[in-house]
Design a protein around this motif. Structure first.
Motif, PDB file in Angstrom:
ATOM      1  N   MET A 167       0.824  -1.207   0.000  1.00 11.30           N
ATOM      2  CA  MET A 167       0.000   0.000   0.000  1.00 11.30           C
ATOM      3  C   MET A 167       0.863   1.265   0.000  1.00 11.30           C
ATOM      4  N   VAL A 168       2.029   1.219   0.649  1.00 12.48           N
ATOM      5  CA  VAL A 168       2.947   2.366   0.571  1.00 12.48           C
ATOM      6  C   VAL A 168       3.368   2.584  -0.876  1.00 12.48           C
ATOM      7  N   ALA A 169       3.728   1.506  -1.577  1.00 15.26           N
ATOM      8  CA  ALA A 169       4.158   1.620  -2.970  1.00 15.26           C
ATOM      9  C   ALA A 169       3.029   2.118  -3.860  1.00 15.26           C
ATOM     10  N   ILE A 170       1.825   1.628  -3.631  1.00 15.62           N
ATOM     11  CA  ILE A 170       0.668   2.044  -4.425  1.00 15.62           C
ATOM     12  C   ILE A 170       0.369   3.515  -4.190  1.00 15.62           C
ATOM     13  N   ARG A 171       0.416   3.951  -2.936  1.00  8.22           N
ATOM     14  CA  ARG A 171       0.037   5.331  -2.613  1.00  8.22           C
ATOM     15  C   ARG A 171       1.087   6.346  -3.061  1.00  8.22           C
ATOM     16  N   ARG A 172       2.291   5.893  -3.376  1.00  6.72           N
ATOM     17  CA  ARG A 172       3.243   6.809  -4.006  1.00  6.72           C
ATOM     18  C   ARG A 172       2.740   7.227  -5.383  1.00  6.72           C
ATOM     19  N   ILE A 173       2.016   6.336  -6.037  1.00  7.01           N
ATOM     20  CA  ILE A 173       1.461   6.615  -7.369  1.00  7.01           C
ATOM     21  C   ILE A 173       0.060   7.185  -7.256  1.00  7.01           C
ATOM     22  N   THR A 174      -0.741   6.581  -6.396  1.00 10.54           N
ATOM     23  CA  THR A 174      -2.159   6.945  -6.239  1.00 10.54           C
ATOM     24  C   THR A 174      -2.411   7.258  -4.773  1.00 10.54           C
ATOM     25  N   PRO A 175      -2.211   8.490  -4.358  1.00  6.15           N
ATOM     26  CA  PRO A 175      -2.310   8.821  -2.920  1.00  6.15           C
ATOM     27  C   PRO A 175      -3.658   8.484  -2.309  1.00  6.15           C
ATOM     28  N   GLN A 176      -4.716   8.520  -3.110  1.00  9.19           N
ATOM     29  CA  GLN A 176      -6.055   8.274  -2.569  1.00  9.19           C
ATOM     30  C   GLN A 176      -6.425   6.791  -2.561  1.00  9.19           C
ATOM     31  N   ALA A 177      -5.490   5.916  -2.911  1.00  9.88           N
ATOM     32  CA  ALA A 177      -5.786   4.484  -2.989  1.00  9.88           C
ATOM     33  C   ALA A 177      -6.277   3.955  -1.646  1.00  9.88           C
ATOM     34  N   GLN A 178      -7.254   3.044  -1.702  1.00 11.41           N
ATOM     35  CA  GLN A 178      -7.842   2.455  -0.502  1.00 11.41           C
ATOM     36  C   GLN A 178      -7.468   0.986  -0.388  1.00 11.41           C
ATOM     37  N   LEU A 179      -7.320   0.553   0.851  1.00  9.80           N
ATOM     38  CA  LEU A 179      -7.080  -0.851   1.142  1.00  9.80           C
ATOM     39  C   LEU A 179      -8.397  -1.522   1.510  1.00  9.80           C
ATOM     40  N   LEU A 180      -8.814  -2.485   0.703  1.00 12.77           N
ATOM     41  CA  LEU A 180      -9.918  -3.371   1.048  1.00 12.77           C
ATOM     42  C   LEU A 180      -9.295  -4.652   1.588  1.00 12.77           C
ATOM     43  N   GLN A 181      -9.384  -4.854   2.877  1.00 12.60           N
ATOM     44  CA  GLN A 181      -8.779  -6.045   3.476  1.00 12.60           C
ATOM     45  C   GLN A 181      -9.849  -7.064   3.817  1.00 12.60           C
ATOM     46  N   THR A 182      -9.732  -8.236   3.247  1.00 10.32           N
ATOM     47  CA  THR A 182     -10.700  -9.304   3.470  1.00 10.32           C
ATOM     48  C   THR A 182     -10.167 -10.297   4.494  1.00 10.32           C
ATOM     49  N   GLU A 183     -11.094 -10.919   5.213  1.00  7.12           N
ATOM     50  CA  GLU A 183     -10.718 -11.969   6.153  1.00  7.12           C
ATOM     51  C   GLU A 183     -11.964 -12.760   6.536  1.00  7.12           C
ATOM     52  N   ASP A 184     -11.764 -14.023   6.850  1.00 10.12           N
ATOM     53  CA  ASP A 184     -12.822 -14.869   7.402  1.00 10.12           C
ATOM     54  C   ASP A 184     -12.653 -14.848   8.915  1.00 10.12           C
ATOM     55  N   VAL A 185     -13.630 -14.294   9.615  1.00 10.71           N
ATOM     56  CA  VAL A 185     -13.527 -14.155  11.075  1.00 10.71           C
ATOM     57  C   VAL A 185     -14.611 -14.981  11.752  1.00 10.71           C
ATOM     58  N   GLY A 186     -14.878 -16.165  11.218  1.00 10.53           N
ATOM     59  CA  GLY A 186     -15.854 -17.045  11.834  1.00 10.53           C
ATOM     60  C   GLY A 186     -15.539 -17.298  13.302  1.00 10.53           C
ATOM     61  N   LYS A 187     -16.589 -17.437  14.096  1.00 10.25           N
ATOM     62  CA  LYS A 187     -16.433 -17.618  15.538  1.00 10.25           C
ATOM     63  C   LYS A 187     -16.396 -19.102  15.883  1.00 10.25           C
ATOM     64  N   ILE A 188     -15.673 -19.428  16.944  1.00 10.14           N
ATOM     65  CA  ILE A 188     -15.519 -20.802  17.398  1.00 10.14           C
ATOM     66  C   ILE A 188     -16.412 -21.023  18.615  1.00 10.14           C
ATOM     67  N   PHE A 189     -17.213 -22.081  18.567  1.00  9.56           N
ATOM     68  CA  PHE A 189     -18.034 -22.511  19.697  1.00  9.56           C
ATOM     69  C   PHE A 189     -17.540 -23.890  20.128  1.00  9.56           C
ATOM     70  N   ALA A 190     -17.915 -24.311  21.324  1.00  8.65           N
ATOM     71  CA  ALA A 190     -17.357 -25.567  21.820  1.00  8.65           C
ATOM     72  C   ALA A 190     -18.208 -26.150  22.943  1.00  8.65           C
ATOM     73  N   THR A 191     -18.014 -27.443  23.154  1.00 10.42           N
ATOM     74  CA  THR A 191     -18.559 -28.078  24.360  1.00 10.42           C
ATOM     75  C   THR A 191     -17.814 -27.517  25.572  1.00 10.42           C
ATOM     76  N   PRO A 192     -18.429 -27.547  26.755  1.00  2.19           N
ATOM     77  CA  PRO A 192     -17.775 -26.930  27.934  1.00  2.19           C
ATOM     78  C   PRO A 192     -16.339 -27.359  28.178  1.00  2.19           C
ATOM     79  N   PRO A 193     -15.983 -28.641  28.035  1.00  4.34           N
ATOM     80  CA  PRO A 193     -14.574 -29.001  28.297  1.00  4.34           C
ATOM     81  C   PRO A 193     -13.583 -28.362  27.328  1.00  4.34           C
ATOM     82  N   LEU A 194     -14.065 -27.887  26.178  1.00  5.43           N
ATOM     83  CA  LEU A 194     -13.172 -27.284  25.185  1.00  5.43           C
ATOM     84  C   LEU A 194     -13.362 -25.780  25.055  1.00  5.43           C
TER      85      LEU A 194
END
Length: 541
Positions: A167-194
């Motif tokens: 993004m530093v390299a991109i913004r040297r050319i395009t200062p207004q460039a935006q970062l769209l950062q994707t991620e899977d943030v699924g939540k973990i559930f468990a039985t009580p012992p875990l």
């Protein structure tokens, strides 16, 4: 107002000596007219591949022709591309994520990309860095096939450093460039012992975004663990001192995103047994476990991410590889979740219809080359790709209009069945016999309300189904508007698989005469259009 975006499944991963390239395997690499199909839906924003591996396959040699043509066509169609540089990949064959020059090499490519296309303004240098680190460094599936958390953490930090430098390299050319950062943030559930394991993993799932936002310093719960994994303290200090927070945060969500850990492995004889080195357990989709129903799904995940980061959100990927009505139910449930979160005060900008042209072999994380196809908004098994009912829904939403379909009167399998008491749109089944019995069973499994013709579904019937008997039965659909669909089978067909294929196409509203070429379990099928049809790929609109 929530916008509707589109996305091309573009994973390019190395598994041993094999390279899996979804853009090539789905045929999109050779079909520039796919972009016209996307434009016809009304989509004006598209997550699109500008993959480093393809442009700089040989170090220092750049091949821009494919991108020149595609990005030029998108410009002419009025579609804004949001370009991704690495999608679960580890870079060209001459480098890899843990190579000393990886971060600088990706940044160099990013700068060249921005220089060549200065009108591009939204970038995803690395898609889902934590998901990639887990699959490549913890579970051993993709290169470098690590199987320990230390490798996972080193991969993660290297990718986050590469994002920041890109993004530093991109913004040297395009200062207004935006970062769209994707991620899977699924939540973990468990039985009580875990529960302790679920608590740990629920903290770990935020690491990529915490790194980019500069939140990981000596006070962070994972700081010491990252150092113990071999992460350079200077690299963490650099990310903390010069953060690269996303301008848009993409929440990628699937039916398998939320997980459930169960110590009672005997309850799941068909699931692989895993563990944490201390206790064995199975790790399954939370929708199939005993997780609290009100905490499962996209809506609570969007609220979690918004409350933690207060960064404008998009749903970066929304896809369900299932039967057609379940795909439709899943997408519209996600759309409603985004709208509900917006009304509750979160800033949700868009929902991305992912896998516009489907994907191959994701049921094995691409480890197997079985040709296992998950249909997208278009069915790429047809030539040219055939619109599905999901395309109709997207086109309506893109116009700002609501969308309805008879199959939406019922919920998807992951939710309790709807018992509203209202009259349910019905499939009317006329006749008797083995094939019709198979159809009735398929309808029941898929929560498609069906009745025999003598039960008089009346005005609630949206389609009538009948079977023309013979060695190779022909299945007929007569829609309520008078349109018809003929499905010519073959003598040796697996009838449950054939019936499920037929129902997919009925839900799509397919019109004309088609022949089933092959069909197997899990909606793996192929059809061809018969010559007497007057229009190729005709569908009810």
């Amino acid at each position: 107002m929530v916008d509707v975006w589109g996305g091309i499944e573009c994973s390019l991963v190395r598994i041993g000596d094999t390279v899996r390239d979804q853009v090539a395997e789905t045929g999109h690499a050779d079909r520039i007219d796919d972009l016209d199909r996307i434009a016809a839906l009304g989509i004006r924003t598209l997550r699109y591949p500008a993959l480093w591996e393809n442009v700089e396959a040989v170090r220092g040699q750049y091949h821009w022709d494919w991108l020149d043509e595609r990005l030029g066509r998108l410009q002419s169609l009025g579609i804004t591309p949001l370009v991704g540089l690495l999608h679960h990949g580890s870079g060209p064959s001459w480098t890899h994520i843990l190579a000393p020059d990886f971060t600088d090499s990706l940044a160099d490519f990013a700068g060249r990309l921005a220089h060549r296309y200065p009108w591009l303004t939204v970038f995803t240098p690395v898609n889902e860095p934590l998901a990639t680190a887990r699959l490549s460094g913890l579970y051993g599936i993709w290169q470098p096939h690590g199987t320990d958390e230390a490798t996972c953490f080193r991969l993660l930090v290297a990718q986050c450093r590469a994002i920041a430098k890109a993004m530093v390299a991109i913004r040297r050319i395009t200062p207004q460039a935006q970062l769209l950062q994707t991620e899977d943030v699924g939540k973990i559930f468990a039985t009580p012992p875990l529960q302790y394991q679920a608590d740990y993993e629920n903290e770990r799932r935020w690491l990529s975004l915490d790194l980019l936002c500069g939140r990981i310093d000596e006070t962070h719960n994972f700081y010491d663990r990252l150092l113990a994994a071999g992460v350079d303290a200077d690299h963490l200090a650099d990310l903390s001192a010069k953060p690269c927070p996303p301008d848009l945060l993409g929440v990628d969500y699937y039916l398998t995103s939320d997980r459930y850990l169960d110590h009672s492995v005997e309850r799941h004889p068909n699931e692989p047994m895993g563990g944490n080195g201390v206790e064995p357990y199975v790790d399954i989709a939370a929708f199939r476990g005993d997780g609290p129903a009100d905490e499962l799904g996209l809506r609570p995940r969007l609220h979690e991410v918004w409350n933690r980061y207060r960064i404008p959100l998009v749903v970066g990927e929304l896809h369900n590889g299932c039967t057609r009505e379940e795909q439709l139910r899943w997408f519209l449930e996600g759309w409603r979740a985004a709208e509900d979160c917006n009304r509750a005060g979160a800033d949700i900008r868009a929902v991305t219809a992912w896998s516009l042209f489907g994907a191959f072999d994701w049921n094995s994380m691409m480890r197997q080359s079985d040709g296992y196809y998950e249909c997208g908004v278009f069915d790429a098994r047809a030539d040219p790709p055939r619109r599905t009912v999901i395309a109709d829904a997207i086109a309506a939403l893109a116009r700002g209009q609501p969308y309805d379909h008879p199959v939406l009167a019922q919920t998807g399998w992951w939710r309790p069945p709807s018992r509203s008491g209202a009259a349910t749109p019905t499939i009317q089944m006329r006749g008797f016999g083995r094939v019709l019995s198979s159809l009735a069973e398929c309808c029941s499994r898929r929560r498609l309300t069906a009745q025999a013709a003598h039960e008089r579904a009346g005005e609630r019937a949206w389609v009538e189904i009948s079977v023309e008997a013979g060695p190779a039965p022909v299945l007929h659909a007569h829609y309520s508007d008078g349109a018809t669909f003929g499905f010519h089978t073959y003598k040796e067909a697996d009838w449950m698989a054939a019936c499920n294929a037929f129902l997919d196409l009925v839900v799509d509203g397919l019109v004309g005469e088609f022949r089933l070429v092959e069909a197997s379990a899990n909606n793996q099928y192929r059809i061809i259009e018969l010559a007497q049809n007057t229009a190729v790929g005709s569908r009810r609109e």
